[in-house]
Design an enzyme around this catalytic site. Sequence first.
Site, PDB file in Angstrom:
ATOM      1  N   ARG A  16       0.824  -1.222   0.090  1.00 50.83           N
ATOM      2  CA  ARG A  16      -0.205  -0.080  -0.274  1.00 50.83           C
ATOM      3  C   ARG A  16       0.903   1.400   0.025  1.00 50.83           C
ATOM      4  O   ARG A  16       2.409   1.178  -0.231  1.00 50.83           O
ATOM      5  CB  ARG A  16      -0.594   0.227   1.379  1.00 50.83           C
ATOM      6  N   VAL A  64      10.716  -7.952   6.999  1.00 49.34           N
ATOM      7  CA  VAL A  64      12.185  -7.273   6.476  1.00 49.34           C
ATOM      8  C   VAL A  64      13.170  -7.589   7.815  1.00 49.34           C
ATOM      9  O   VAL A  64      13.803  -7.075   7.114  1.00 49.34           O
ATOM     10  CB  VAL A  64      12.189  -6.019   6.281  1.00 49.34           C
ATOM     11  N   TYR A 155      12.134   8.118  15.420  1.00 49.09           N
ATOM     12  CA  TYR A 155      11.620   7.915  13.948  1.00 49.09           C
ATOM     13  C   TYR A 155      12.943   8.934  13.473  1.00 49.09           C
ATOM     14  O   TYR A 155      13.572   8.064  11.915  1.00 49.09           O
ATOM     15  CB  TYR A 155      10.447   8.701  13.077  1.00 49.09           C
ATOM     16  N   VAL A 188       3.643  12.524   3.711  1.00 48.83           N
ATOM     17  CA  VAL A 188       3.005  11.526   2.778  1.00 48.83           C
ATOM     18  C   VAL A 188       1.764  10.975   2.944  1.00 48.83           C
ATOM     19  O   VAL A 188       1.156  10.604   3.743  1.00 48.83           O
ATOM     20  CB  VAL A 188       4.144  10.501   1.444  1.00 48.83           C
TER      21      VAL A 188
END
Length: 245
Positions: A16, A64, A155, A188
């Site tokens: 997505r 991952v 982050y 985004v």
Amino acid sequence: MTEQQQKVALITGGSRGQGASHAEALAAVGWRVIIADVLDKEGEKTAAALAEKGLSVRYLNLDVTNETAWAKAIADIERHEGGLDSLVNNAGIIRVTPLNELELREWDLILKVNTTSVLLGMKAAFPALSRRGGGTIVNVASTAAHRGAEAYGAYSASKAAVLALTRAAALEYAPHNIRVNSISPGGVETPMNNDEPQGGTSSSAPLGRRARPNEISPLVVYLASDASSYATGADFLIDGGVTVR
């Protein structure tokens, strides 16, 4: 079939958001694309929707953060697609927590998904890219790696580390004709950002809005392709001007 149409790309976090957009953009110019994720239902749905458009996209489950899973994924791609030409390390998570409230388990998770996965991906892809005579790696960082933002400490640290890994890999992989670059998007409009404050880290962007994923994807196509043949070790900001201030 042209040389461009024969190229193969693996995009993590591809079910997505930005990953799905990057997959569509690469497939639209002739790449065979594998989107990898742990969101199996969404991944299969995205791959099917793109395939219905006549694009060469398939879905592959990949954690991952797991080194063994990476080895299996690359082997699967070499077996089914014949090789790998580009890796787009797009998978990531975001948490908005002030440093004094940040628990170690949350810190560890963010670093594992956002940073360790990039290291594991590059290590796993390197032999496959080398066997093709070279290739490209595109690591997705963030403007958070370039500027301070309250409650984004973990982050920001994870994405700043991606920039450092990109530079080191660019130097080490250059003799093997493997180029490694990063992109640093601002905010985004993606599902991952739903829990952020409105505008996220780009609330003060001169353009006054978040980016749409399809505004980021052309840069990924450029860096994955031979069009960027002299670019390596660089970070490309695409942020609506947020880092200009």
